[in-house]
Design a protein around this motif. Structure first.
Motif, PDB file in Angstrom:
ATOM      1  N   ARG A 104      22.628  -3.603  11.093  1.00 44.57           N
ATOM      2  CA  ARG A 104      23.803  -2.795  11.423  1.00 44.57           C
ATOM      3  C   ARG A 104      25.030  -3.434  10.788  1.00 44.57           C
ATOM      4  O   ARG A 104      25.344  -4.567  11.057  1.00 44.57           O
ATOM      5  CB  ARG A 104      23.999  -2.751  12.939  1.00 44.57           C
ATOM      6  N   LYS A 110      23.833   7.813   9.238  1.00 46.32           N
ATOM      7  CA  LYS A 110      23.619   6.515   9.873  1.00 46.32           C
ATOM      8  C   LYS A 110      24.218   5.384   9.049  1.00 46.32           C
ATOM      9  O   LYS A 110      24.811   4.451   9.580  1.00 46.32           O
ATOM     10  CB  LYS A 110      22.113   6.232  10.038  1.00 46.32           C
ATOM     11  N   SER A 153      16.001   1.223  10.188  1.00 45.93           N
ATOM     12  CA  SER A 153      16.306   0.148  11.136  1.00 45.93           C
ATOM     13  C   SER A 153      15.550  -1.134  10.792  1.00 45.93           C
ATOM     14  O   SER A 153      16.013  -2.228  11.093  1.00 45.93           O
ATOM     15  CB  SER A 153      16.027   0.595  12.569  1.00 45.93           C
TER      16      SER A 153
END
Lengths: 298, 176
Positions: free
Chosen positions: B85, B37, B80
């Motif tokens: 991001r 990720k 998260s």
């Protein structure tokens, strides 16, 4: 779709002719199968770190309860300055030096330890009688009686001695061990360094380094309120001032700056001057114990 | 690698089976999961430390047969919550030893260029598709295992795999 993952070829031996004959899909599979995820630490190291975090949590909890307990006692009996905490729950002993305090303590084997401000020593009384092992968070000076090996465990590694005097500094990611007399063995992640009188072992970006001809007396000078620093990050210096004077310091723009010099813990403004003047910094004291530090404007 | 949980074990708390055993079985794949990720080894290692620490705190209420999926959920949430991001730059290690001799320097170059292009394409993949694809290809997890770990359906895993493969192939072909 899943069958495709079997059609990969060993990149180690593949020839140019063979490689050119592969389809794009096969080339992709060949490479993906040869990929490994990079690691900074092994699984064993990760487990070790996790276990010490878990242990740390378990030690912390009873201390919190104890503080609640003592605050109740204090409200009745007005017990004020309590520097040394004997902690008998599960026979573990903690010696805690709060902000602005130094604590001297004689261990069950007759060895002396001086604990610097904002530091903590803990050991199990029954265990210590068998093996002289204790844990240190922060900084302490040891004068060890001759006998079985004496081991100080820190977050970064362990320090092992027979009978000697030495100073251990273990804060943030830094470990610094200075030997005043005798011999000391320092172990960090499988690296060993043996230091003797007038030498120190320092953890510099993961590697243990030995330095000779150091001013050992100065490195342990904090016991008499005299602090000596050699090429220490400025941020660590201000953290030390926070601990010695029990103040809160906020800093800006001090990254990657280092300080060499002395200060004493007698007078706050004098100490701030000592550090700020040569480093061209401005300081501002508000509410008596809040201090802001920033670089002087040109 | 896998911890088999029989019915009796599934009923007991974590401590009986051994927290360490769980760590041993799932540490690597979880660290890889966050690496797929984030593309960052340090971030992955930190998050997995905290995920196991959280699991330890709630160990008395966790059942062995749900621990693996729970670890994935905790790790994904920690990631998260903490990290925005960002454009990532995946740096997987290509396990061909440095001293492999190539027939020609041009061939060596070709291999290295393909590696770089593929890593760039993987970096540009949708995060979920990339993660599922690499879990299957690098960690050899079956579609069923991935579905159970991520609490999604096997159909969804298939879909992500298909999308990942299509995207990679298309991009690589365009670039050559």
């Amino acid at each position: 779709m899943e069958t495709e993952k079997n059609r990969h070829i060993d990149l180690q031996v593949i020839s140019k002719a063979h490689f050119d004959n592969l389809t794009t899909g096969e080339k992709i599979e060949t490479f993906v199968q040869a990929y490994r995820v990079p690691k900074n630490r092994s699984k064993a190291e990760a487990l070790h770190i996790l276990q010490s975090k878990i242990e740390h949590q378990q030690v912390e909890k009873p201390v919190r309860n104890l503080r609640v307990y003592w605050s109740a006692v204090a409200s009745i009996a007005l017990v004020a300055l309590l520097t040394t905490v004997y902690f008998f729950h599960s026979k573990s002993v903690q010696i805690v030096a709060g902000m602005g305090q130094h604590v001297e303590y004689t261990l069950p084997d007759g060895s002396d330890v001086a604990v610097n401000a904002g530091s903590k020593i803990s050991f199990s009384e029954s265990e210590f009688a068998k093996n002289r092992i204790l844990k240190l968070e922060g900084e302490a000076f040891f004068s060890v009686q001759k006998g079985n090996p004496f081991v100080v465990e820190t977050k970064q590694g362990k320090v092992e001695v027979l009978g000697t005097t030495f100073n251990v500094y273990s804060r943030n990611n830094e470990l610094n061990v200075a030997c005043l007399t005798g011999k000391v063995k320092v172990t960090v992640n499988g690296q060993n360094v043996i230091i003797e009188e007038g030498e120190k072992a320092e953890l510099i970006s993961g590697t243990l380094k030995k330095t000779t001809n150091i001013l050992t007396e100065k490195m342990a000078g904090w016991r008499s309120g005299e602090f000596h620093f050699e090429n220490m990050p400025l941020i660590s210096i201000f953290e030390e001032i926070e601990r010695q004077f029990n103040v809160r310091i906020t800093t800006t723009g001090l990254e990657n700056r280092y300080f060499t010099g002395d200060f004493s813990n007698k007078n706050l403004t004098e100490t701030l001057e000592t550090v700020c003047l040569p480093m061209k910094l401005d300081y501002e004291i508000t509410n008596g114990n809040q201090i802001g530090i920033k670089p002087k404007k040109e | 690698m896998r911890i088999e949980s029989d019915k009796n074990q599934a009923e007991t708390g974590l401590e009986q089976v051994g927290f360490e055993q769980l760590f041993d079985a799932y540490y690597d794949e979880l660290q890889h999961f966050i690496f797929f990720k984030s593309g960052d080894t340090e971030v992955a290692e930190d998050i997995i430390q905290d995920a196991f620490l959280k699991l330890w705190e709630i160990r008395t209420t966790v059942r062995v047969d749900t621990a693996r999926a729970l670890l994935y959920t905790i790790a994904a949430n920690l990631f998260s919550n903490r990290y925005k991001r960002m454009k990532l730059n995946l740096k997987l290690q290509l396990t061909i030893v440095e001293d492999r001799t190539f027939e020609t320097p041009e061939f060596e170059m070709e291999i290295k260029e393909f590696d770089q292009k593929l890593q760039r394409v993987l970096s540009g993949l949708n995060e979920n598709n990339r993660t599922v694809f690499l879990m299957n290809r690098i960690d050899q997890m079956t579609y069923n295992e991935i579905a159970a770990a991520l609490k999604i359906s096997v159909k969804a895993v298939e879909k992500r795999m298909k999308k990942a493969l299509e995207h990679i192939r298309k991009e690589i072909e365009q670039k050559f």
